[in-house]
Design an enzyme around this catalytic site. Structure first.
Site, PDB file in Angstrom:
ATOM      1  NE  ARG A 144      -0.615   2.480 116.487  1.00  0.00           N
ATOM      2  CZ  ARG A 144       0.573   2.804 115.965  1.00  0.00           C
ATOM      3  NH1 ARG A 144       0.631   3.507 114.858  1.00  0.00           N
ATOM      4  NH2 ARG A 144       1.685   2.453 116.559  1.00  0.00           N
ATOM      5  N   GLY A 204       8.798   6.166 110.774  1.00  0.00           N
ATOM      6  CA  GLY A 204      10.206   6.093 110.402  1.00  0.00           C
ATOM      7  C   GLY A 204      11.048   7.218 110.955  1.00  0.00           C
ATOM      8  CD  GLU A 206      12.427   6.793 116.338  1.00  0.00           C
ATOM      9  OE1 GLU A 206      11.967   7.563 117.195  1.00  0.00           O
ATOM     10  OE2 GLU A 206      11.705   6.146 115.558  1.00  0.00           O
ATOM     11  CG  ASN A 282      11.036  10.890 117.205  1.00  0.00           C
ATOM     12  OD1 ASN A 282      10.138  10.057 117.223  1.00  0.00           O
ATOM     13  ND2 ASN A 282      12.165  10.689 116.530  1.00  0.00           N
ATOM     14  CG  ASP A 327      10.719   8.917 120.986  1.00  0.00           C
ATOM     15  OD1 ASP A 327      10.347   9.442 119.931  1.00  0.00           O
ATOM     16  OD2 ASP A 327      10.450   7.742 121.284  1.00  0.00           O
ATOM     17  CE  LYS A 354       6.044   8.385 122.587  1.00  0.00           C
ATOM     18  NZ  LYS A 354       7.259   8.194 121.774  1.00  0.00           N
ATOM     19  CD1 TRP A 417       1.075   2.786 120.393  1.00  0.00           C
ATOM     20  CD2 TRP A 417      -1.061   2.308 119.983  1.00  0.00           C
ATOM     21  NE1 TRP A 417       0.865   1.464 120.730  1.00  0.00           N
ATOM     22  CE2 TRP A 417      -0.434   1.143 120.479  1.00  0.00           C
ATOM     23  CE3 TRP A 417      -2.417   2.248 119.634  1.00  0.00           C
ATOM     24  CZ2 TRP A 417      -1.114  -0.056 120.653  1.00  0.00           C
ATOM     25  CZ3 TRP A 417      -3.098   1.050 119.815  1.00  0.00           C
ATOM     26  CH2 TRP A 417      -2.445  -0.083 120.311  1.00  0.00           C
ATOM     27  CB  CYS A 620      20.240  -6.240 118.141  1.00  0.00           C
ATOM     28  SG  CYS A 620      21.615  -6.610 117.047  1.00  0.00           S
ATOM     29  CG  HIS A 624      16.336  -9.473 118.852  1.00  0.00           C
ATOM     30  ND1 HIS A 624      15.677 -10.678 118.800  1.00  0.00           N
ATOM     31  CD2 HIS A 624      16.650  -9.165 117.569  1.00  0.00           C
ATOM     32  CE1 HIS A 624      15.608 -11.085 117.544  1.00  0.00           C
ATOM     33  NE2 HIS A 624      16.191 -10.188 116.780  1.00  0.00           N
TER      34      HIS A 624
END
Length: 697
Positions: A144, A204, A206, A282, A327, A354, A417, A620, A624
């Site tokens: 950012r 990080g 999660e 979170n 979250d 949020k 953000w 994934c 994805h």
């Protein structure tokens, strides 16, 4: 005569002061590049020609006193110059402009310096982040922005380093590792330099991280102080009284995974109070059932925290979402302003969270002044003005009920953000607001993994997402006007004394509106989404507006199918600079390639496909897309040439494409697991191929 001479001397002295304070574009660029220090930052609000820090000033208001581009001539804007970037991932940085030189960071934490008037590349720096570490980040390999101080440019790298560069040459001066790189530690945040110290957090939340924020000596890189956001192992001594206090709000064995609470975006600073403010993310896991046995507020998750800038000592906190499990990070921009509320001048801190509430806090004490919803929400009916706690609606805690719950907003937030802006002339805050719902699906057989998301809950997108530019009155806590976009995930905001609001959108345009009314004054297609915050500056008497374009981030990665609603799936990463009378033309964009699905036949049994679906969700989906539907950032697996080829295993298990960003998963997956994932993707590809060939009724 003496009077006239005295007046002339006064004018000369005033001119000299203006040259010193405001700068004359590139005139001083050759002397000391990035000449930023405490004195200059103290006068940053008046230094109209330059954009010295991520939010322009320590207050993070993103308001510029420049007015040569105004509501009267904005319709004459055109492109002054552009620069193609050498990465096609999400671009989220705000350009800094200091004495005629522009400094930007790009995806993969690369840094570039340009002549701000002409676009000539002065230098480029690549920290050589290993591409396979992309798997450690939830939300793209973005960066950012950079910080500047006394001839150095500072960047946090995706693999967890803080690097100081020589502003003249772009060569590294020092580099420090900010944490345990064996863990999923990443940095996407723009650093700030406060009193000669570089302040930086990490991402990080999660992935098994204990959150913290650190300050490093700007000259040497030596760690000055560190403040943890969640308590560590209670069998060991706590670092300070704040951690001992926080530990009383936790249960279970949260420290084994780290607890989360990363500091991945907002930082601001009040020089008068000498307080550093930051937002906390979170917890890990999202589900409080697994994180803290459904007990406690879990400090300092989802909180705004104030520290002493000299020592890093705790001063106060405000927790926006106690015991959160949706979250609802509280890392959105923390904006400082002085507002007259109920006839009294108040030093306030503002955040569009949020969770859907716009908070106004007393920045001296952290006490709540007001909180109102700025988008529709369904998880709370309000905030108790006495306690500052949200009034939760029944049944929203899926960890307690064990039942699915549909939430608005969802994990991507009512405001993420993308930075907002405050214009003291209109008294309005301009928010990149959005409506992105989510269904949380409780799981009973969850086990944490050393790789992939550890959230402890299933997730499903809710269709019909929306996005808007919202002008908000923070004193009366109500909307003044709004502009609707095709969908969410639109860009950050700039506002100026020229009665302008500037914002890019996800559909690929840069837009300019009247700050007082929202009337659109000008718009230009830039061929790719604009997510980062614009900045504005002056060189040799000419005002410019700069912004970065390039599609990416959490929304297209996670919700590929829904992200198409925002109007763009193309990434053409660029720096773009505009001025009144600009005549430069972008080259024609190549036609977007149509996704062709030609999968092998779906032959796996239902159990294998179900197992593959669960594994795909954990390992994934974050890159994805939900349901294996890509959002235009990374390859869409439904169209992969390797679905019917055993080279699939070399890619998934052994990292045959790690240099392209696909990490090896052999530490957490065996061949049966990789086979199940492939079966699930083949199933999804066949489903969507069939759906696309059925004519509408």
């Amino acid at each position: 005569m003496l009077s006239t001479l005295g007046n002339a001397k006064g004018r000369i002295a005033t001119l000299a002061l203006l040259v010193c304070v405001f700068g004359l574009g590139a005139a001083s660029a050759a002397e000391t590049p990035a000449k930023v220090d405490a004195t200059r930052m103290a006068g940053a609000d008046a230094d109209a020609a330059n954009w010295l820090s991520y939010g322009r000033t320590y207050s993070e208001q993103r308001f510029s006193p420049l007015a040569k581009i105004s509501s009267d001539n904005a319709s004459q804007l055109g492109l002054a110059w552009f620069a193609d970037l050498d990465t096609n991932r999400g671009q989220q940085a705000t350009p800094l402009i200091i004495d005629g030189v522009m400094y930007v960071s790009t995806a993969w934490s690369m840094v570039k310096a340009y002549d701000a008037a002409t676009g000539k590349l002065l230098w480029s720096y690549d920290p050589a982040v290993p591409r396979e570490v992309g798997v450690k980040g939830c939300c793209d390999v973005v960066n950012r922005g950079v910080a500047a101080w006394k001839g150095k440019i500072y960047v946090g790298t995706f693999d967890g380093r803080l690097v100081a560069l020589d502003a003249q040459t772009g060569k590294p001066v020092w580099s420090v590792v900010t944490g345990d790189q064996s863990k999923a530690l990443t940095i996407t945040q723009a650093p700030r330099v406060i009193k000669g110290r570089v302040v930086i957090g990490m991402s990080g939340g999660e992935y098994g991280i204990r959150g913290y924020i650190s300050a490093y000596d700007a000259e040497t890189g030596k760690l000055a102080w560190r403040f943890y956001t969640v308590p560590g192992d209670p069998s060991k001594p706590f670092e300070n009284k704040a951690m001992a206090m926080a530990a009383k709000t936790w249960s279970g064995e949260w420290w084994k995974l780290g607890g989360g609470g990363t500091v991945w975006d907002a930082i601001s600073y009040d020089p008068e109070l000498n307080l550093v403010y930051f937002g906390v993310g979170n917890g890990i896991e999202w589900s409080q059932k697994y994180r803290s046995a459904n007990k406690g507020d879990n400090l300092f998750l989802s909180s705004i925290v104030a520290l002493n800038a000299d020592t890093g000592a705790y001063v106060w906190h405000y927790q926006a979402t106690p015991g959160e499990e949706w979250d609802f990070d509280a890392v959105q921009q923390l904006m400082l302003a002085d507002l007259t509320i109920d006839g009294k001048r108040r030093k306030v801190l503002m955040q569009a969270n949020k969770n859907g509430f716009f908070y106004v806090l007393d920045r001296r004490t952290g006490k709540l002044i007001s909180a109102q919803t700025f988008v529709p929400i369904n998880w709370a009916s309000g905030v108790d003005p006495k306690t500052g706690r949200p009034i939760e609606n029944p049944g929203i805690r899926y960890s307690e009920t064990g039942k699915p719950v549909k939430m608005i907003p969802g994990p991507l937030g009512a405001h993420s953000w993308q930075p907002m802006a405050y214009n003291p002339k209109t008294g309005l805050v301009y928010i990149p607001a959005q409506e992105i719902g989510n269904e949380f699906l409780p799981v009973n057989d969850y086990k944490p993994s050393p790789m992939g998301w550890n959230v402890g809950v299933g997730s499903a997108a809710i269709p019909d997402t929306k996005g808007r530019l919202l002008a908000w009155d923070p004193v009366h806590q109500k909307e003044a006007w709004h502009v609707q976009y095709l969908g969410p995930w639109n860009g950050g905001v700039l506002t100026t004394a020229g009665n302008l609001v500037v914002q890019g959108d996800a559909a690929g345009s840069l837009n300019v509106f009247r700050a007082d009314s929202g009337e659109k004054l000008w718009s230009m297609s830039v061929q790719s989404a604009v997510m980062g915050g614009p900045s504005t500056y002056e060189v040799n008497g000419e005002q410019y507006i700069a912004v970065m374009a390039g599609w990416g981030g959490a929304f297209p990665l996670l919700e590929g199918k829904e992200s198409a609603r925002s109007g763009n799936l193309r990434n053409l990463s660029r720096v773009l600079v505009f001025k009144v009378g600009g005549t430069v033309q972008l080259p024609p964009a190549a036609p977007e390639q149509k996704l062709v699905l030609n999968p092998p036949a779906a032959t796996a049994d239902a159990a294998t496909v179900a197992a593959g679906r669960a594994l795909f969700a954990q390992y994934c989906t974050v890159c994805h897309g939900e349901g294996a539907v890509g959002g235009g950032v990374v390859p869409d697996l439904r169209a992969s040439n390797f679905l019917g080829n055993d080279f699939w295993y070399e890619i998934v298990l052994n990292g045959a494409m790690k240099d392209a960003g696909m990490a090896p998963f052999k530490t957490v997956l065996d061949k049966d697991g990789a086979t199940a994932i492939r079966a699930y993707v083949i199933q999804r590809a066949n489903e969507d191929k069939t759906a696309s060939t059925v004519a509408p009724k």
